[in-house]
Design a protein around this motif. Structure first.
Motif, PDB file in Angstrom:
ATOM      1  N   SER A   1       0.972  -1.161  -0.145  1.00  0.00           N
ATOM      2  CA  SER A   1       0.079  -0.018  -0.014  1.00  0.00           C
ATOM      3  C   SER A   1       0.974   1.220  -0.114  1.00  0.00           C
ATOM      4  CB  SER A   1      -0.729  -0.003   1.182  1.00  0.00           C
ATOM      5  OG  SER A   1      -1.729   1.178   1.477  1.00  0.00           O
ATOM      6  N   GLY A   2       0.360   2.253  -0.647  1.00  0.00           N
ATOM      7  CA  GLY A   2       1.218   3.536  -0.763  1.00  0.00           C
ATOM      8  C   GLY A   2       2.558   3.471  -1.827  1.00  0.00           C
ATOM      9  N   ALA A   3       2.787   2.141  -2.441  1.00  0.00           N
ATOM     10  CA  ALA A   3       4.043   2.327  -3.356  1.00  0.00           C
ATOM     11  C   ALA A   3       3.675   2.727  -4.768  1.00  0.00           C
ATOM     12  CB  ALA A   3       4.451   0.791  -3.629  1.00  0.00           C
ATOM     13  N   LYS A   4       4.757   3.453  -5.177  1.00  0.00           N
ATOM     14  CA  LYS A   4       4.849   4.143  -6.464  1.00  0.00           C
ATOM     15  C   LYS A   4       6.187   3.918  -7.257  1.00  0.00           C
ATOM     16  CE  LYS A   4       4.183   8.586  -8.525  1.00  0.00           C
ATOM     17  NZ  LYS A   4       4.088   9.989  -8.265  1.00  0.00           N
ATOM     18  N   VAL A   5       5.986   3.643  -8.633  1.00  0.00           N
ATOM     19  CA  VAL A   5       7.241   3.625  -9.235  1.00  0.00           C
ATOM     20  C   VAL A   5       7.849   4.852  -9.879  1.00  0.00           C
ATOM     21  CG1 VAL A   5       8.632   2.327 -11.310  1.00  0.00           C
ATOM     22  CG2 VAL A   5       7.274   1.142  -9.778  1.00  0.00           C
ATOM     23  N   ILE A   6       9.086   5.562  -9.851  1.00  0.00           N
ATOM     24  CA  ILE A   6       9.501   6.364 -10.641  1.00  0.00           C
ATOM     25  C   ILE A   6      10.643   5.813 -11.636  1.00  0.00           C
ATOM     26  CG2 ILE A   6      10.704   8.694 -10.563  1.00  0.00           C
ATOM     27  CD1 ILE A   6       8.189   8.390  -8.507  1.00  0.00           C
ATOM     28  N   TRP A   7      10.066   5.847 -12.946  1.00  0.00           N
ATOM     29  CA  TRP A   7      10.882   5.115 -13.761  1.00  0.00           C
ATOM     30  C   TRP A   7      11.688   6.194 -14.655  1.00  0.00           C
ATOM     31  CZ3 TRP A   7      11.472  -0.062 -14.798  1.00  0.00           C
ATOM     32  CH2 TRP A   7      12.145  -0.460 -16.016  1.00  0.00           C
ATOM     33  N   TYR A   8      13.039   6.213 -14.366  1.00  0.00           N
ATOM     34  CA  TYR A   8      13.732   7.402 -15.195  1.00  0.00           C
ATOM     35  C   TYR A   8      14.350   6.612 -16.438  1.00  0.00           C
ATOM     36  CZ  TYR A   8      14.252  10.523 -11.267  1.00  0.00           C
ATOM     37  OH  TYR A   8      13.962  11.444 -10.355  1.00  0.00           O
ATOM     38  N   HIS A   9      14.513   7.389 -17.193  1.00  0.00           N
ATOM     39  CA  HIS A   9      15.290   7.026 -18.491  1.00  0.00           C
ATOM     40  C   HIS A   9      15.843   8.267 -19.180  1.00  0.00           C
ATOM     41  CE1 HIS A   9      11.912   9.088 -21.026  1.00  0.00           C
ATOM     42  NE2 HIS A   9      11.110   8.579 -20.157  1.00  0.00           N
ATOM     43  N   HIS A  10      16.953   7.987 -19.868  1.00  0.00           N
ATOM     44  CA  HIS A  10      17.510   9.288 -20.706  1.00  0.00           C
ATOM     45  C   HIS A  10      16.464   9.690 -21.579  1.00  0.00           C
ATOM     46  CE1 HIS A  10      21.671   9.047 -19.268  1.00  0.00           C
ATOM     47  NE2 HIS A  10      21.861   7.739 -19.255  1.00  0.00           N
ATOM     48  N   ASP A  11      16.687  11.134 -22.013  1.00  0.00           N
ATOM     49  CA  ASP A  11      15.950  11.975 -22.804  1.00  0.00           C
ATOM     50  C   ASP A  11      15.800  11.177 -24.096  1.00  0.00           C
ATOM     51  OD1 ASP A  11      14.863  13.857 -21.521  1.00  0.00           O
ATOM     52  OD2 ASP A  11      16.661  15.099 -22.193  1.00  0.00           O
ATOM     53  N   ASP A  12      16.780  10.432 -24.897  1.00  0.00           N
ATOM     54  CA  ASP A  12      16.858   9.888 -25.968  1.00  0.00           C
ATOM     55  C   ASP A  12      16.716   8.451 -25.876  1.00  0.00           C
ATOM     56  OD1 ASP A  12      19.416   9.680 -24.925  1.00  0.00           O
ATOM     57  OD2 ASP A  12      20.362  10.225 -26.638  1.00  0.00           O
ATOM     58  N   ASP A  13      16.367   7.789 -24.990  1.00  0.00           N
ATOM     59  CA  ASP A  13      16.399   6.319 -24.686  1.00  0.00           C
ATOM     60  C   ASP A  13      14.934   5.699 -24.613  1.00  0.00           C
ATOM     61  OD1 ASP A  13      16.669   3.638 -24.299  1.00  0.00           O
ATOM     62  OD2 ASP A  13      17.996   3.880 -22.627  1.00  0.00           O
ATOM     63  N   GLU A  14      14.533   5.774 -25.922  1.00  0.00           N
ATOM     64  CA  GLU A  14      12.942   5.116 -26.185  1.00  0.00           C
ATOM     65  C   GLU A  14      12.712   3.877 -25.735  1.00  0.00           C
ATOM     66  OE1 GLU A  14      11.965   6.185 -30.180  1.00  0.00           O
ATOM     67  OE2 GLU A  14      12.098   8.264 -29.889  1.00  0.00           O
ATOM     68  N   ASP A  15      13.518   2.959 -25.662  1.00  0.00           N
ATOM     69  CA  ASP A  15      13.722   1.579 -25.290  1.00  0.00           C
ATOM     70  C   ASP A  15      13.459   1.459 -24.053  1.00  0.00           C
ATOM     71  OD1 ASP A  15      14.039   0.871 -28.166  1.00  0.00           O
ATOM     72  OD2 ASP A  15      16.045   0.356 -27.819  1.00  0.00           O
ATOM     73  N   MET A  16      14.092   2.059 -23.299  1.00  0.00           N
ATOM     74  CA  MET A  16      14.113   2.269 -21.632  1.00  0.00           C
ATOM     75  C   MET A  16      12.926   2.761 -21.321  1.00  0.00           C
ATOM     76  SD  MET A  16      15.452   0.936 -19.102  1.00  0.00           S
ATOM     77  CE  MET A  16      16.983   0.576 -19.719  1.00  0.00           C
ATOM     78  N   GLU A  17      12.386   3.839 -21.954  1.00  0.00           N
ATOM     79  CA  GLU A  17      10.902   4.399 -21.698  1.00  0.00           C
ATOM     80  C   GLU A  17      10.013   3.261 -22.221  1.00  0.00           C
ATOM     81  OE1 GLU A  17       8.222   8.205 -22.784  1.00  0.00           O
ATOM     82  OE2 GLU A  17       9.868   7.587 -24.115  1.00  0.00           O
ATOM     83  N   GLU A  18      10.183   2.676 -23.227  1.00  0.00           N
ATOM     84  CA  GLU A  18       8.969   1.429 -23.465  1.00  0.00           C
ATOM     85  C   GLU A  18       9.157   0.348 -22.635  1.00  0.00           C
ATOM     86  OE1 GLU A  18       6.155   0.202 -25.639  1.00  0.00           O
ATOM     87  OE2 GLU A  18       6.813   2.146 -26.077  1.00  0.00           O
ATOM     88  N   ALA A  19      10.152   0.104 -22.016  1.00  0.00           N
ATOM     89  CA  ALA A  19      10.116  -0.931 -21.277  1.00  0.00           C
ATOM     90  C   ALA A  19       9.492  -0.699 -20.064  1.00  0.00           C
ATOM     91  CB  ALA A  19      11.737  -1.272 -20.771  1.00  0.00           C
ATOM     92  N   GLY A  20       9.635   0.504 -19.480  1.00  0.00           N
ATOM     93  CA  GLY A  20       8.927   0.941 -18.261  1.00  0.00           C
ATOM     94  C   GLY A  20       7.554   1.088 -18.393  1.00  0.00           C
ATOM     95  N   LYS A  21       7.048   1.429 -19.645  1.00  0.00           N
ATOM     96  CA  LYS A  21       5.624   1.399 -19.867  1.00  0.00           C
ATOM     97  C   LYS A  21       5.092   0.140 -20.008  1.00  0.00           C
ATOM     98  CE  LYS A  21       5.552   5.876 -21.939  1.00  0.00           C
ATOM     99  NZ  LYS A  21       5.310   6.802 -22.868  1.00  0.00           N
ATOM    100  N   GLU A  22       5.758  -1.013 -20.706  1.00  0.00           N
ATOM    101  CA  GLU A  22       5.436  -2.472 -20.554  1.00  0.00           C
ATOM    102  C   GLU A  22       5.184  -2.993 -19.296  1.00  0.00           C
ATOM    103  OE1 GLU A  22       8.223  -4.337 -23.210  1.00  0.00           O
ATOM    104  OE2 GLU A  22       7.563  -3.333 -25.003  1.00  0.00           O
ATOM    105  N   PHE A  23       6.139  -2.524 -18.410  1.00  0.00           N
ATOM    106  CA  PHE A  23       6.109  -3.060 -17.257  1.00  0.00           C
ATOM    107  C   PHE A  23       4.897  -2.465 -16.490  1.00  0.00           C
ATOM    108  CE2 PHE A  23      10.860  -3.525 -16.775  1.00  0.00           C
ATOM    109  CZ  PHE A  23      10.587  -4.960 -16.986  1.00  0.00           C
ATOM    110  N   GLN A  24       4.726  -1.231 -16.685  1.00  0.00           N
ATOM    111  CA  GLN A  24       3.250  -0.644 -16.143  1.00  0.00           C
ATOM    112  C   GLN A  24       2.134  -1.187 -16.672  1.00  0.00           C
ATOM    113  OE1 GLN A  24       2.771   3.447 -17.619  1.00  0.00           O
ATOM    114  NE2 GLN A  24       1.690   3.932 -15.972  1.00  0.00           N
ATOM    115  N   ASP A  25       2.038  -1.563 -17.772  1.00  0.00           N
ATOM    116  CA  ASP A  25       0.914  -2.288 -18.315  1.00  0.00           C
ATOM    117  C   ASP A  25       0.535  -3.832 -17.679  1.00  0.00           C
ATOM    118  OD1 ASP A  25       0.301  -0.279 -20.024  1.00  0.00           O
ATOM    119  OD2 ASP A  25       1.309  -1.218 -21.789  1.00  0.00           O
ATOM    120  N   ILE A  26       1.647  -4.313 -17.165  1.00  0.00           N
ATOM    121  CA  ILE A  26       1.659  -5.694 -16.642  1.00  0.00           C
ATOM    122  C   ILE A  26       1.134  -5.572 -15.333  1.00  0.00           C
ATOM    123  CG2 ILE A  26       3.009  -7.761 -15.975  1.00  0.00           C
ATOM    124  CD1 ILE A  26       4.747  -7.249 -18.551  1.00  0.00           C
ATOM    125  N   VAL A  27       1.896  -4.516 -14.311  1.00  0.00           N
ATOM    126  CA  VAL A  27       1.409  -4.368 -13.157  1.00  0.00           C
ATOM    127  C   VAL A  27       0.549  -3.276 -13.015  1.00  0.00           C
ATOM    128  CG1 VAL A  27       3.225  -5.764 -11.901  1.00  0.00           C
ATOM    129  CG2 VAL A  27       3.573  -3.307 -12.734  1.00  0.00           C
TER     130      VAL A  27
END
Length: 121
Positions: free
Chosen positions: A85-111
């Motif tokens: 309860s009360g947990a939140k993820v802060i997912w950082y990625h480099h401005d130009d790293d679309e793969d890492m941003e996409e990975a975070g969004k895929e994890f977000q969809d799963i959980v």
């Protein structure tokens, strides 16, 4: 509760899990030779933490790279956070790293019961 503070290497991420100071972070590169062994202490710590968590848990991921084996264990970490309860993820990625941003969004969809915030650095 004990603090986990592991310095990162070329193959393993930096890990800080500090309940008293509210610091929960995995950063750097994650491609350890034995992923399960490396992350088991993190998973065990989260099990103990879940029994008496802080009112707010901002868990930061600031990964530059992770391999497929690591992604499975990152999902295990996120699944444990989903039950806190009360947990939140802060997912950082480099401005130009679309793969890492996409990975975070895929994890977000799963959980989907776990809020995510995306930030760049």
């Amino acid at each position: 509760m004990e603090i986990i503070n592991l310095e990162g290497t070329e193959e393993t991420p930096k890990v800080i899990l500090d309940k008293d100071n509210g610091i929960f972070e995995i950063s750097g590169r994650s491609l350890p030779e034995d992923v399960r062994t490396f992350y088991q202490q993190v998973l065990d710590w989260l099990d103990k933490y879940a029994a008496a968590p802080n009112p707010e848990t901002k868990f930061t991921f600031k990964l530059e790279y992770f391999n497929t084996a690591s992604s499975k264990v990152i999902l295990d970490v996120l699944t444990k956070l989903e039950g806190i309860s009360g947990a939140k993820v802060i997912w950082y990625h480099h401005d130009d790293d679309e793969d890492m941003e996409e990975a975070g969004k895929e994890f977000q969809d799963i959980v989907d019961g776990l809020p995510f915030e995306f930030k760049t650095y």
